[in-house]
Motif scaffolding. Structure first.
Motif, PDB file in Angstrom:
ATOM      1  N   UNK A 163       0.839  -1.192   0.000  1.00  0.00           N
ATOM      2  CA  UNK A 163       0.000   0.000   0.000  1.00  0.00           C
ATOM      3  C   UNK A 163       0.877   1.245   0.000  1.00  0.00           C
ATOM      4  N   UNK A 164       0.968   1.944  -1.121  1.00  0.00           N
ATOM      5  CA  UNK A 164       1.754   3.191  -1.152  1.00  0.00           C
ATOM      6  C   UNK A 164       1.134   4.217  -0.203  1.00  0.00           C
ATOM      7  N   UNK A 191      -0.437  -6.714   8.614  1.00  0.00           N
ATOM      8  CA  UNK A 191      -1.122  -5.899   7.606  1.00  0.00           C
ATOM      9  C   UNK A 191      -0.121  -5.411   6.561  1.00  0.00           C
ATOM     10  N   UNK A 192      -0.547  -4.453   5.750  1.00  0.00           N
ATOM     11  CA  UNK A 192       0.228  -3.979   4.606  1.00  0.00           C
ATOM     12  C   UNK A 192       1.696  -3.712   4.941  1.00  0.00           C
ATOM     13  N   UNK A 246      -3.788   2.586   6.730  1.00  0.00           N
ATOM     14  CA  UNK A 246      -4.077   1.154   6.830  1.00  0.00           C
ATOM     15  C   UNK A 246      -5.474   0.922   7.387  1.00  0.00           C
ATOM     16  N   UNK A 247      -5.829   1.684   8.426  1.00  0.00           N
ATOM     17  CA  UNK A 247      -7.132   1.520   9.068  1.00  0.00           C
ATOM     18  C   UNK A 247      -8.274   1.752   8.088  1.00  0.00           C
ATOM     19  N   UNK A 248      -8.160   2.803   7.295  1.00  0.00           N
ATOM     20  CA  UNK A 248      -9.212   3.127   6.329  1.00  0.00           C
ATOM     21  C   UNK A 248      -9.336   2.037   5.281  1.00  0.00           C
TER      22      UNK A 248
END
Length: 554
Positions: free
Chosen positions: A17-18, A372-373, A230-232
């Motif tokens: 995720x950029x 995560x990412x 990340x949360x979004x």
């Protein structure tokens, strides 16, 4: 790179995720540009649009700079959840300074350390906390305090049950060095150019450990940006998402999921100053809240309300959090009521919230989730630090874009917090766990002595250091005891001075006056002596194991 969890990775999400290469304040500026008339915040039925939020942030940032706050300076933020917290947080960032979030339950003795350690000269606080922070002005630790009453932002008539602090009217300050919030905003100062870069410090949350004094975790705009974004993305958030902010903003989970993530998305946040299960249920129903990140004890409390079924909670699309494992029976009750599984996650102050979250489509109960990412997480042997495999128990270590830059002014402890692995530095979490064949991580124990009381992290050495200020206490040892509601509670084993007159009740009363409520021991045991090892160290683990055994026998 650990990739075993890719087998259960959500199909809709990329592995990489950029992240925006901008400051956190830029997120607010962009959302205000895109959605000026949208409600950014709703505070007990009083809304605040994105345009007005940005206007107030700029006004306060200008005031801070006019008062000498410069790039990289630290500013204490000492208040409960309220619109002013959001305004102050982003104003500090817009002034190119660093937010130091302080638990509003902390008292004067604890505040001294934050002021001394950060070198902060200014504090922004809630009116109900002024008496605790004001002595720092008279002691020449702070130059100025900006004070506000929460009622200044709860101006619309409401039928909601408001906390006492929210109802209290504003009392104009008269002491030297104390400025009214409204006067600071009305001063008419405009901030200079915004110069903060992604690698500049943004937030300095404090995390304690075995040394007894809390340590500042250095987070840059880039690391805070990581878990906000990340949360979004992980929770499929959009500008239409309405989020309930019931976790305190000083806590990294509340800060990220209840403030920074929604502002990044241009979404709406419904803010609670104090937790109240009936008010929370009414707010979910009234504002069609879709996302609620909490601690497990909040979810348990809401579900235990005998009238919970009369509220329409059908708008919820995401309920999750952490702080403790979600009991299976409660998880099933939540599923029957909402059709949702509780999404557990895992993170620390050093990672500014989550490094692991359960996949929304395939969550596991009482599980930390998967990395995560762009997070690489491993399990290593606690002695040799050799990497372990599936099902083998060791210390959880992580690397990723959200990992902090180190402890403020503590190079030795920073170096000790990382280990080299496969040519990279991994952060040692201090938590013991394992992962299964699908890459789900589970926790089984802690290396550190931290006590988890309803999601609040209590560090025994810090509480012991505070208790040693009592003139009648010769020795103190803090341990955990089982608590059916809070998970764990705090117990103090105390040895008194020879001529001491204090008893358990007196010591307990002193603790309540001198430390945050969640740190106060639920039980005081007076001992003639504390058990010691052959090297003279207090055998805290022996005391703790005995306390848990006694509880089990009872």
């Amino acid at each position: 790179m650990f990739d075993r969890h890719h087998a259960v990775w959500p199909d809709r999400l990329p592995h990489h995720l950029p992240l925006p290469q901008t400051s956190l304040f830029t997120n607010l500026a962009i959302s205000a540009l895109r959605y000026p008339a949208r409600d950014a915040l709703i505070y007990y039925d009083t809304p605040l649009t994105y345009a007005e939020l940005e206007r107030q942030v700029l006004a306060l940032a200008g005031y801070l700079q006019a008062r000498g706050v410069a790039r990289g300076d630290r500013v204490l933020l000492y208040m409960q959840n309220a619109p002013q917290y959001v305004v102050a947080y982003y104003a500090i960032l817009r002034a190119d300074a660093v937010v130091v979030p302080v638990n509003p339950m902390n008292r004067a003795a604890e505040l001294e350390h934050y002021a001394d350690d950060t070198g902060a000269s200014l504090c922004i606080c809630g009116q109900e906390r002024l008496a605790d922070v004001q002595p720092l002005c008279t002691a020449d630790r702070l130059d100025e305090i900006i004070v506000t009453a929460y009622s200044e932002y709860a101006t619309r008539a409401t039928d909601l049950d408001l906390p006492t602090e929210v109802v209290a009217p504003f009392e104009a300050p008269t002491a030297a060095g104390v400025t009214a919030w409204r006067d600071a905003l009305a001063a008419g100062h405009e901030p200079g150019p915004h110069t903060a870069a992604p690698d500049d410090l943004a937030v300095l949350p404090y995390s304690s450990g075995t040394t007894g004094q809390p340590k500042g975790c250095m987070h840059t705009h880039a690391s805070v940006m990581a878990t906000a974004v990340h949360s979004v993305v992980w929770g499929s958030g959009t500008a239409e998402t309405v989020t309930l902010a019931s976790l305190p903003y000083f806590h990294v989970t509340g800060m990220q999921n209840g403030m920074n993530a929604p502002i990044y998305a241009g979404a709406t946040v419904v803010i609670m100053t104090r937790w109240d299960r009936r008010t929370a249920a009414e707010l979910i129903q009234r504002y069609r809240i879709r996302r609620w990140t909490n601690i497990v004890t909040m979810a348990i409390d809401m579900l235990s309300d005998p009238e919970i079924e009369r509220f329409d909670l059908s708008s919820l699309t995401y309920i999750g959090g952490g702080g403790a494992a979600m009991p299976e029976a409660v998880s099933e009750k939540l599923f029957k009521l909402t059709g949702l599984r509780y999404i557990e996650g895992y993170g620390l102050s050093e990672t500014i919230a989550a490094t692991h979250i359960n996949p929304v489509d395939a969550p596991r109960a009482q599980c930390l989730g998967v990395p995560v990412f762009d997070v690489d997480s491993r399990i290593v042997d606690t002695t040799t630090q050799a990497e372990l495999g599936v099902g083998e128990v060791g210390e959880i270590v992580v690397r990723g874009p959200q990992v902090f830059a180190g402890y403020w002014n503590r190079p030795t402890e920073t170096a000790e917090a990382f280990i080299p692995l496969d040519g990279a530095d991994f952060f040692r979490t201090g938590d013991i766990g394992y992962y299964d064949e699908n890459g789900y991580f589970f926790i089984v124990d802690r290396v550190k002595r931290m006590i988890n009381a309803s999601g609040y992290k209590v560090w025994p050495a810090e509480v012991e250091a505070l208790m040693y200020r009592h003139p009648d206490i010769r020795e103190a040892c803090i341990i955990s005891t089982p608590d059916p509601r809070r998970g764990e509670s705090v117990k103090a084993c105390v040895v008194l001075e020879a001529e001491a007159s204090a008893d358990e009740a007196a010591i307990l009363a002193w603790c309540r006056e001198n430390m945050a409520a969640y740190k106060v021991p639920r039980e005081i045991e007076l001992c003639e002596a504390l058990p010691r090892s052959p090297t003279g160290k207090v055998m805290w683990r022996h005391l703790q194991e005995q306390a848990w055994a006694d509880s089990a026998d009872a």
